[in-house]
Design a protein around this motif. Structure first.
Motif, PDB file in Angstrom:
ATOM      1  N   ASN A 217      12.992  15.253  -3.015  1.00 49.81           N
ATOM      2  CA  ASN A 217      13.342  16.726  -2.846  1.00 49.81           C
ATOM      3  C   ASN A 217      12.454  17.044  -1.653  1.00 49.81           C
ATOM      4  O   ASN A 217      12.913  18.083  -0.964  1.00 49.81           O
ATOM      5  N   HIS A 218      11.431  16.303  -1.160  1.00 51.56           N
ATOM      6  CA  HIS A 218      10.854  16.621  -0.093  1.00 51.56           C
ATOM      7  C   HIS A 218      11.759  16.232   1.218  1.00 51.56           C
ATOM      8  O   HIS A 218      11.797  17.382   2.043  1.00 51.56           O
ATOM      9  N   LEU A 219      12.401  15.190   1.108  1.00 52.90           N
ATOM     10  CA  LEU A 219      13.304  15.281   2.329  1.00 52.90           C
ATOM     11  C   LEU A 219      14.439  16.193   2.299  1.00 52.90           C
ATOM     12  O   LEU A 219      15.057  16.640   3.595  1.00 52.90           O
ATOM     13  N   VAL A 220      15.053  16.453   1.237  1.00 52.72           N
ATOM     14  CA  VAL A 220      16.048  17.983   1.036  1.00 52.72           C
ATOM     15  C   VAL A 220      15.555  18.831   1.606  1.00 52.72           C
ATOM     16  O   VAL A 220      16.308  19.722   2.442  1.00 52.72           O
ATOM     17  N   THR A 221      14.452  19.483   1.408  1.00 49.67           N
ATOM     18  CA  THR A 221      13.890  20.639   1.666  1.00 49.67           C
ATOM     19  C   THR A 221      13.031  20.798   3.109  1.00 49.67           C
ATOM     20  O   THR A 221      12.965  21.998   3.645  1.00 49.67           O
ATOM     21  N   SER A 222      12.986  19.710   3.795  1.00 47.57           N
ATOM     22  CA  SER A 222      12.314  19.819   4.874  1.00 47.57           C
ATOM     23  C   SER A 222      13.225  20.475   5.938  1.00 47.57           C
ATOM     24  O   SER A 222      14.267  20.144   6.011  1.00 47.57           O
ATOM     25  N   PRO A 223      12.635  21.382   6.819  1.00 47.94           N
ATOM     26  CA  PRO A 223      13.491  22.144   7.887  1.00 47.94           C
ATOM     27  C   PRO A 223      13.913  21.032   8.843  1.00 47.94           C
ATOM     28  O   PRO A 223      14.979  21.371   9.612  1.00 47.94           O
ATOM     29  N   ILE A 224      13.226  19.899   9.086  1.00 45.64           N
ATOM     30  CA  ILE A 224      13.696  18.727   9.992  1.00 45.64           C
ATOM     31  C   ILE A 224      15.219  18.330   9.566  1.00 45.64           C
ATOM     32  O   ILE A 224      15.998  18.006  10.523  1.00 45.64           O
ATOM     33  N   THR A 225      15.406  18.145   8.309  1.00 38.00           N
ATOM     34  CA  THR A 225      16.715  17.663   7.989  1.00 38.00           C
ATOM     35  C   THR A 225      17.771  18.688   8.219  1.00 38.00           C
ATOM     36  O   THR A 225      17.713  19.721   7.813  1.00 38.00           O
ATOM     37  N   GLN A 226      18.945  18.135   8.582  1.00 37.92           N
ATOM     38  CA  GLN A 226      20.012  19.118   8.926  1.00 37.92           C
ATOM     39  C   GLN A 226      21.355  18.748   8.314  1.00 37.92           C
ATOM     40  O   GLN A 226      22.128  19.754   7.946  1.00 37.92           O
ATOM     41  N   LEU A 227      21.276  17.540   7.566  1.00 35.36           N
ATOM     42  CA  LEU A 227      22.479  17.242   6.723  1.00 35.36           C
ATOM     43  C   LEU A 227      22.189  16.339   5.706  1.00 35.36           C
ATOM     44  O   LEU A 227      21.297  15.364   6.007  1.00 35.36           O
ATOM     45  N   VAL A 228      22.587  16.697   4.720  1.00 30.12           N
ATOM     46  CA  VAL A 228      22.063  15.822   3.122  1.00 30.12           C
ATOM     47  C   VAL A 228      23.320  15.074   2.673  1.00 30.12           C
ATOM     48  O   VAL A 228      24.488  15.833   2.594  1.00 30.12           O
ATOM     49  N   SER A 229      23.410  13.880   2.649  1.00 31.55           N
ATOM     50  CA  SER A 229      24.666  12.998   2.136  1.00 31.55           C
ATOM     51  C   SER A 229      24.101  12.186   0.945  1.00 31.55           C
ATOM     52  O   SER A 229      23.110  11.298   1.115  1.00 31.55           O
ATOM     53  N   MET A 230      24.610  12.553  -0.131  1.00 27.06           N
ATOM     54  CA  MET A 230      24.079  11.996  -1.524  1.00 27.06           C
ATOM     55  C   MET A 230      25.169  11.652  -2.418  1.00 27.06           C
ATOM     56  O   MET A 230      26.453  12.273  -2.498  1.00 27.06           O
ATOM     57  N   THR A 231      24.886  10.497  -2.851  1.00 25.51           N
ATOM     58  CA  THR A 231      25.772   9.782  -4.113  1.00 25.51           C
ATOM     59  C   THR A 231      25.116   9.667  -5.012  1.00 25.51           C
ATOM     60  O   THR A 231      24.022   9.014  -5.164  1.00 25.51           O
ATOM     61  N   GLY A 232      25.656  10.372  -6.322  1.00 26.51           N
ATOM     62  CA  GLY A 232      24.658  10.211  -7.694  1.00 26.51           C
ATOM     63  C   GLY A 232      25.322  11.025  -8.568  1.00 26.51           C
ATOM     64  O   GLY A 232      26.355  11.167  -8.727  1.00 26.51           O
ATOM     65  N   SER A 233      24.512  11.294  -9.753  1.00 29.20           N
ATOM     66  CA  SER A 233      24.878  12.279 -10.707  1.00 29.20           C
ATOM     67  C   SER A 233      25.022  13.669 -10.333  1.00 29.20           C
ATOM     68  O   SER A 233      24.684  14.359  -9.435  1.00 29.20           O
ATOM     69  N   VAL A 234      25.913  14.322 -11.328  1.00 29.46           N
ATOM     70  CA  VAL A 234      26.129  15.726 -11.002  1.00 29.46           C
ATOM     71  C   VAL A 234      24.940  16.750 -11.340  1.00 29.46           C
ATOM     72  O   VAL A 234      24.545  17.283 -10.389  1.00 29.46           O
ATOM     73  N   ARG A 235      24.108  16.044 -12.325  1.00 34.15           N
ATOM     74  CA  ARG A 235      22.686  16.878 -12.299  1.00 34.15           C
ATOM     75  C   ARG A 235      21.879  16.670 -11.033  1.00 34.15           C
ATOM     76  O   ARG A 235      21.454  17.865 -10.467  1.00 34.15           O
ATOM     77  N   GLY A 236      21.728  15.660 -10.473  1.00 37.92           N
ATOM     78  CA  GLY A 236      21.183  15.382  -9.256  1.00 37.92           C
ATOM     79  C   GLY A 236      21.707  16.286  -8.058  1.00 37.92           C
ATOM     80  O   GLY A 236      21.199  16.581  -7.271  1.00 37.92           O
ATOM     81  N   GLY A 237      22.847  16.224  -8.051  1.00 39.17           N
ATOM     82  CA  GLY A 237      23.585  16.822  -6.920  1.00 39.17           C
ATOM     83  C   GLY A 237      23.585  18.457  -7.005  1.00 39.17           C
ATOM     84  O   GLY A 237      23.287  19.183  -5.993  1.00 39.17           O
ATOM     85  N   ARG A 238      23.392  19.047  -8.201  1.00 34.61           N
ATOM     86  CA  ARG A 238      23.095  20.319  -8.615  1.00 34.61           C
ATOM     87  C   ARG A 238      21.820  20.651  -8.051  1.00 34.61           C
ATOM     88  O   ARG A 238      21.510  21.725  -7.219  1.00 34.61           O
ATOM     89  N   GLU A 239      20.901  19.843  -8.262  1.00 41.44           N
ATOM     90  CA  GLU A 239      19.525  20.157  -7.769  1.00 41.44           C
ATOM     91  C   GLU A 239      19.235  19.868  -6.241  1.00 41.44           C
ATOM     92  O   GLU A 239      18.461  20.885  -5.755  1.00 41.44           O
ATOM     93  N   ILE A 240      20.074  19.039  -5.554  1.00 38.72           N
ATOM     94  CA  ILE A 240      19.862  18.827  -4.309  1.00 38.72           C
ATOM     95  C   ILE A 240      20.488  19.927  -3.647  1.00 38.72           C
ATOM     96  O   ILE A 240      20.085  20.721  -2.677  1.00 38.72           O
ATOM     97  N   ASN A 241      21.615  20.635  -4.011  1.00 39.89           N
ATOM     98  CA  ASN A 241      22.398  21.570  -3.526  1.00 39.89           C
ATOM     99  C   ASN A 241      21.334  22.896  -3.560  1.00 39.89           C
ATOM    100  O   ASN A 241      21.515  23.626  -2.655  1.00 39.89           O
ATOM    101  N   LYS A 242      20.907  23.080  -4.722  1.00 40.44           N
ATOM    102  CA  LYS A 242      20.094  24.216  -4.774  1.00 40.44           C
ATOM    103  C   LYS A 242      18.863  23.890  -3.950  1.00 40.44           C
ATOM    104  O   LYS A 242      18.437  25.125  -3.336  1.00 40.44           O
TER     105      LYS A 242
END
Length: 491
Positions: A221-246
């Motif tokens: 979650n910290h990696l996803v929300t950091s302002p340094i991160t410009q793009l997130v590429s994730m492979t996993g569950s629908v639940r996890g994907g929704r949380e990352i997208n949010k």
């Protein structure tokens, strides 16, 4: 700080984090990695905290300017060297995948091969990330559209393909000029760590690739929300994907999600029977059914139903289940963990309570070596209908529900009645049906008269709950660059 990738702790390898070109010891209690075939602890990984995640992101950010300014050929040469080293270590990596994930060695070898192919394709196409010069309305002006890298990419991988998914994230990210922070699954981190060590040996500059171990709800979650991160590429569950997208929405990050699937497997009366059965077996039971593109629900036309089911059952009951490290003839290994094993069994029992009939399997395998691992019998359910939960929810295990349909149109209707839209299989020799399914079958990836397995030059994309964006091929590579438009007045 650690001097090497791993050390010994109580007789077991302890793996570290890789940040800014160095192996770093994490804090807190290490995480055990288990062999799902035996239950034994095969290694431990030190876990990162948020401060270490920040270090990894800042290292990637600092390395970005120099890496992005390298020529396409220079970046490609680094990736080619990495592929060479992976190939040299192919047998060792395949055995490690089987140890931490449980699939048969031949499938683990294919996993490593796919990793190489994905990185090689990215390297081959570094010089094909082309922009445009567009005529302007002013005769003394040109419009330049450049393709430039995003910056720092976060790659989050699932446990079912420990090598290929690293290649799928790392290859195109670096080829396009980005730097990356990888977070592998807690279930199967060892292969990713070994691949990163090979990247270090390949001479990829420090900070370009970083890897941290940790749980998704913490460092992920910290990696996803950091302002340094410009793009997130994730492979996993629908639940996890929704949380990352949010979580990514706060900074309006670009998110690419490859999530679950519920692939229909459609067999029409005019299909060639043996190839259809072969594909049904491979696309359901490879990797113990733990593949997002797996054959998850079968629709077989009435005229061929009995004959198909008879041959399919014979093949399923002949599958050999066991520990792939001790028996090279094993067709299917264990589920990844006990929770997944229990989930599968609960789904089968629930399907029976809704009226499904158990044709074969439907139980945990016990006795002897089976008692140590997470084994489930290859299972066929009949008497199902499209309203049953087993036909709607992703199984992700060795269970095949088979349903009789009367027509091509009915099969299309049932197939499309899903929250998922990743892959589909169709067996027919009828050209009219083939042309119709290009319009009517609402899935991003369709296999016609063949089993599963995407090509690196294709485009791996799902609809609906199966994800956002896509990966592989030229379209997948283009996701790792953004457009910059310049209006150049020269009069």
């Amino acid at each position: 700080m650690a001097e090497s990738m791993k050390s010994q702790q109580e007789g077991v390898d302890l793996y570290n984090q890789f940040i800014d070109g160095e192996w770093i010891t994490g804090g807190g209690e290490p995480l055990d990695v288990h062999n799902p075939a035996t239950g034994e602890t095969v290694a431990r990984v030190s876990l990162a905290d948020e401060a270490m995640a920040d270090r990894a992101l800042k290292a990637a950010q600092a390395a970005f300017p120099a890496w992005s300014r390298k020529t396409a050929v220079e970046r490609a040469d680094h990736l080619y060297k990495l592929v060479e080293l992976i190939q040299e270590n192919r047998d060792r990596l395949a055995r490690l995948i089987t140890t931490e994930q449980g699939k048969p060695l031949v499938e683990s070898d294919a996993d490593v091969g796919m990793c190489c192919d994905l990185i090689r394709f990215a390297a081959e196409n570094t010089r094909r990330l082309e922009g445009d010069i567009i005529p302007a309305d002013d005769p003394d002006e040109q419009i330049w559209i450049q393709k430039v890298p995003h910056g720092v990419v976060v790659g989050i991988t699932a446990w079912n393909f420990p090598a290929a998914l690293v290649g799928r994230k790392l290859g195109p990210a670096l080829a396009a000029g980005n730097t990356i922070v990888l977070k592998p699954s807690e279930e199967t981190p060892l292969t990713a760590l070994e691949l990163v060590e090979l990247a270090r040996q390949a001479g990829i500059p420090k900070g370009v690739i970083n890897l941290i171990n940790g749980r998704g709800r913490d460092v992920g979650n910290h990696l996803v929300t950091s302002p340094i991160t410009q793009l997130v590429s994730m492979t996993g569950s629908v639940r996890g994907g929704r949380e990352i997208n949010k979580a990514a929405a706060e900074h309006l990050k670009i998110v690419r999600l490859e999530l679950g699937g519920k692939a229909p497997f459609i067999v029409m009366d005019d299909a060639e029977l043996d190839p259809a059965v072969d594909a049904a077996i491979a696309s359901r039971f490879n990797n113990c059914g733990q593949v997002c593109t797996c054959n998850e629900r079968m629709y077989v036309q009435s005229g061929i139903f009995d004959k198909f089911l008879e041959r399919f059952q014979q093949r399923v009951e002949a599958l050999k289940v066991g520990n792939p490290l001790t028996d090279s003839d094993v067709d299917m290994g264990p589920k990844i963990n006990r929770a997944e094993l229990d989930k599968i069994h609960d789904m089968v029992q629930h399907a029976q309570s809704q009226g499904a009939e158990l044709l074969t399997g439907g139980e945990r395998l016990t006795g002897g070596e089976y008692d140590k691992g997470n084994y489930y019998a290859p299972t066929i359910l009949t008497g199902v209908n499209n309203d049953m939960d087993i036909m709607k929810e992703e199984i992700f295990g060795p269970v095949a529900p088979v349903m009789k349909v009367e027509s091509f149109e009915q099969a299309m209707e049932y197939a499309n009645a899903s929250e998922y839209g990743l892959s589909a299989y169709v067996f027919t020799q009828n050209v009219k049906r083939l042309m119709a399914l290009t319009r009517e079958l609402d899935f991003g990836e369709i296999y016609v008269n063949r089993g599963g397995g995407e090509s690196v030059q294709g485009f791996h994309k799902g609809y609906r709950n199966s994800g956002l964006g896509g990966e592989d091929g030229k379209y997948g590579l283009e996701a790792y660059v953004k457009s910059k438009t310049m209006y150049v007045h020269h009069g």
